[in-house]
Scaffold this active site. Structure first.
Site, PDB file in Angstrom:
ATOM      1  N   CYS A  47       2.027  19.160  26.240  1.00  0.00           N
ATOM      2  CA  CYS A  47       2.180  20.356  27.028  1.00  0.00           C
ATOM      3  C   CYS A  47       3.389  21.174  27.009  1.00  0.00           C
ATOM      4  O   CYS A  47       3.248  22.452  27.092  1.00  0.00           O
ATOM      5  CB  CYS A  47       1.793  19.899  28.516  1.00  0.00           C
ATOM      6  SG  CYS A  47       0.709  18.519  28.644  1.00  0.00           S
ATOM      7  N   CYS A  50       3.970  24.668  24.736  1.00  0.00           N
ATOM      8  CA  CYS A  50       3.526  25.989  25.167  1.00  0.00           C
ATOM      9  C   CYS A  50       3.798  26.532  26.761  1.00  0.00           C
ATOM     10  O   CYS A  50       3.916  27.619  26.897  1.00  0.00           O
ATOM     11  CB  CYS A  50       1.978  25.918  25.050  1.00  0.00           C
ATOM     12  SG  CYS A  50       1.516  25.901  23.163  1.00  0.00           S
ATOM     13  N   MET A 101      -6.242  27.705  25.475  1.00  0.00           N
ATOM     14  CA  MET A 101      -5.789  26.389  25.710  1.00  0.00           C
ATOM     15  C   MET A 101      -6.718  25.500  24.961  1.00  0.00           C
ATOM     16  O   MET A 101      -7.911  25.620  24.746  1.00  0.00           O
ATOM     17  CB  MET A 101      -6.174  26.266  27.328  1.00  0.00           C
ATOM     18  CG  MET A 101      -6.035  24.604  27.651  1.00  0.00           C
ATOM     19  SD  MET A 101      -4.300  24.107  27.717  1.00  0.00           S
ATOM     20  CE  MET A 101      -4.905  22.396  28.355  1.00  0.00           C
TER      21      MET A 101
END
Lengths: 560, 560
Positions: A47, A50, A101
């Protein structure tokens, strides 16, 4: 901080449960210490790239428990993971969003997704700093310079060696480009992001995502890691001092955490200096986590180009005098990521991916030459330079978020291209891809082909293929090469993503990485660049999720 | 942060009082919200200067509730205000320490001292950032440039005007140096730290400790504030762009909080850019609060010298291209404070006061020329330049912590001083003072005297006097001038401290500030520099705690 004080004050109020009650609704769901440890690791690996360690967002959205900001028109906005809540967050993590996403339902278990949904509602931990002393403590000089070979002790054509990241193995393979044989597999940091070559071509430098940097000496009969050092807890980039008189003298490494760059001795990795990149964005706001994205060494000056992601500032760092360090900080656009040189090696082209722009920096004058509007989320790798039949010299980038390759006219000092001047720093053509999800484009001065991958595309057919454009007729649809099929490996349940086309030294072969899943065999698939025919498949069990493959000669000279 | 998590976890554990108990002994004493507000203000006004907003220490000691560090020899050390406790802290605040802490029993009440002892055991608040948008929102352009006078509308000899800080009044007095009359008193920020002049000599810039910056136009018949802007919440320095072609173009301001500098339009104060100074100390450790101490404009280059206190880094900031900002960051020593030019204006001399050193920066080459060992806590103001009978050109500094003035031989490009070359950047003589506590030394090219104050000395006789050395015979004891007595003011209960000798334009008068206590009258006492006889006393009720007095001509040309 205010939250902290609030809790402190609440405790001071004799721990009145009713005082706590109201705030509790705004508090994060419970997690065990064990869950926190696991979630922290997953966050770092999947995670943080980004969303950032402090979760302020970059390419991905802000993931703080609560945020508030004022829009350009004065509107007050607020939000945060606490407002979204566990159920909604689980859905977003599982299935992804239109906004870019990725879906994680095939990567994480349901329990892990629930855990991550709760984790990102906690206040982010600020990881520790990493000082020059910490770096020095981590430094291991395995072989002093005096004890290393005085000349090349093997018969390998070093210029055609490929340094190949074996991502999930935490290793690097050196592959002989002439024989296609694995020469040596060495331990490195986790998921080596890039390899770079010393100016002499003797040393290979790697940097793992965990911050471990290694220097490998290829003059031994058997290549050997001669020193290691840690740069911090999350690193992405290294480069060497390439300018005449400084060959092999310095190495620079850029970290995501702490947000800083480090200068080391080029032969021993002895830490010399750390420089923080914390500072103001191009909008004039202080950012606590401006991560160092790509770094490249100039060929025309004793300088490195250091691209600071969150601030949109491009630093030209002069390495002639480290104790009296000169630099130029150039305002461009957020969030800077990867890039490469134009054909003249005067202009550095870097993607500002959340701004859908490419910044062109004139490293001769030390000024921004242009901000070029591209399609959504440009991701050039180092880009690809060729001579466009109509517009002269161009540099190209693919996009993560759009199904086109943007062809950008670059400035040329050559008077025969003076007529193209009004097109300079403009997208002069868009080449259609079958879908979005491109990571790398590549060509070579001796080639008439432009190669592009699409590993982040959700469609198997597209993600398992590469696309090849004919530079003599750019209006023609690209040829599709089915890399997964050509590898001869049995069909796998998970998509075998094809990525990172890389030329050999001669410019007549293109190597493609093909990722196996967690357990499936990976491969490197080699094509003849002229005929586009399969030439060789490297499928040794040692080849685990090969990613970046850096040809020594092309990397040394920035040929792309 | 870990503390925060710990508290969060404790709450999650169903608020078990026993789990809280153990940690509570390590917690700060209680304070009411009202006490916190008051203590915060006192801390800002009295303590933050030496100890820092985040209380990590600088000239003063670390005041965090708990700190831990590893000494150079590997020993683990820890301490903090929680360990010292309220009673011990009250004593230190009341009576001071041998280490240099001042006694506050005559400044704060007993209750205030108790409150401060409790306050510094709390976790420090991190004050808010201050962005370019915040600056823009605070900006007030009172008179646009086009509406200002086109020529000087008064008959004042502007070059001999003194801009005098009226510290406790939050005002600035412009005093006519020819007539000794108060020309105008203007509102400014709180406790203006310095005034600077535009290259043209028309505009006076002030910066208050509260971050408020003003530009005063002296071309009006009656001087007028034509713009104001806020730099942050704690500021100390401004200077203008002095190089040919950039006169009156830019203003730079340096802040203590947030730790950054800001560039503004020189005529309107319109905010243009903010640059953070957060980064690594010369020891390679990240510091979250590297405050901007002195800033000066170079006469020989389009550059500012920005001295960053906590990091010991000296930045040369090139203002020719603000969007592509060039700078040189020079490693010197901690903690940088004030300084001035050598006589050639090529070398900037800056005190690294906690290191007991003066750094000499060669602004021509952009390199550190030398680190000169001095006595304890050098505080030069801008220092004083003269021709030493034996050693050629020298620059001098007094000390807060020692009873000497250090005379430092500076480099000279003049071949007749080539014989002194082996003495360059060395203390060649120490002039004896009657005690420590000096803040400022001053001389003038037309004078044969060197003036020194000692306002921070605890002895009334010393603090109320200034000392004058004969440059033709430096071995002679200095003459003592009893400024408090010469002022003709009635004797006061509190010490009337004499400070900041400043020459007039002609170099034949010296002006001294004399602080009244909270209620007593202050004065400016003017001496004839040749005869050392009293010439004039300015005692208007408007003259409240006069501090810095900046003569326009001497400030414009850095004459000292």
């Amino acid at each position: 901080m205010q939250n902290h004080n609030w809790i402190g004050k609440t405790l001071a109020l004799a721990l009145l449960p009713m005082a706590v009650g109201a705030a509790w609704a705004q508090s994060a769901p419970e997690m065990t210490a064990d869950e926190k440890t696991k979630a922290k690791q997953i966050y770092f690996e999947r995670c943080a790239g980004c969303h950032g360690v402090l979760r302020k967002g970059a390419t991905g959205k802000n993931l703080e428990p609560h945020w508030a900001k004022t829009a350009a028109d004065g509107t007050k906005l607020e939000g945060g993971t606490l407002k979204l809540g566990t159920a909604r967050l689980e859905k977003i993590i599982s299935y992804g969003t239109e906004g870019g996403m990725v879906n994680y339902d095939d990567i994480l278990t349901k329990d892990e997704i629930n855990m991550m949904a709760r984790y990102i509602q906690q206040t982010p931990d600020v990881p520790p700093e990493f000082s020059l002393k910490d770096m020095k403590d981590s430094w291991k000089l395995i072989v002093p310079v005096a004890e290393r070979p005085k000349k090349q002790m093997n018969n390998i054509n070093l210029k055609n060696v490929f340094a190949v990241t074996l991502r999930d193995a935490g290793k690097l393979a050196l592959i002989d480009g002439d024989t296609h044989k694995i020469w040596k597999v060495l331990d490195t940091g986790y998921a080596v992001h890039i390899s770079r070559l010393s100016a002499s071509g003797r040393y290979v430098y790697t940097v793992g995502r965990d911050g471990l940097t290694t220097i490998i000496d290829m003059w031994y009969e058997d290549p050997k890691t001669v020193a290691t050092v840690r740069l911090g807890s999350d690193a992405r980039s290294v480069d060497t001092s390439k300018f005449k008189g400084f060959e092999d003298k310095y190495l620079i490494g850029g970290t995501y955490w702490p947000p800083q760059f480090s200068i080391m001795d080029g032969e021993t990795l002895e830490p010399i200096k750390i420089v923080s990149t914390r500072g103001q964005t191009v909008d004039g706001e202080y950012h606590p986590e401006p991560r160092v994205a790509s770094i490249v060494a100039s060929h025309i000056k004793p300088e490195w180009v250091v691209n600071v992601k969150e601030t949109g500032q491009i630093m030209l760092v002069d390495y002639t005098d480290i104790k009296n360090l000169k630099s130029t900080t150039i305002e461009s656009a957020k969030f800077l990521h990867d890039g490469g040189w134009d054909v003249s090696k005067r202009y550095f082209m870097v993607a500002a991916n959340a701004s859908n722009k490419v910044a062109a920096v004139d490293t001769k004058t030390g000024k921004l030459a242009a901000l070029v509007d591209t399609a959504k989320i440009p991701h050039p790798g180092r880009g690809a330079n060729f001579m466009h039949p109509q517009f002269g010299p161009v540099w190209t980038t693919g996009h993560l978020g759009a199904d086109v390759i943007s062809v950008i006219s670059t400035a040329s000092d050559d008077p025969k291209h003076a007529k193209h001047k009004d097109k300079n720093w403009k997208v002069v053509q868009e080449l259609k891809m079958p879908g979005a999800g491109n990571l790398f484009v590549k060509t070579h001065p001796k080639s008439t082909h432009l190669w592009a991958d699409a590993p982040m595309n959700p469609e198997r057919e597209i993600a398992e293929s590469v696309y090849v454009y004919d530079l003599k007729d750019l209006n023609k649809a690209p040829a599709r090469l089915d890399v997964a099929k050509d590898s001869g490996l049995p069909e796998s349940k998970a998509i075998r993503r094809a990525t990172h086309p890389e030329y050999n030294e001669a410019g007549n072969e293109v190597w493609i990485s093909l990722w196996g899943g967690k357990t499936d065999q990976s491969a490197i698939v080699i094509y003849d660049d002229k005929t586009l025919k399969l030439k060789k498949v490297i499928t040794d069990p040692a080849i685990v999720t090969p990613t970046g493959k850096f040809n020594v000669f092309n990397t040394m000279h920035d040929v792309y």
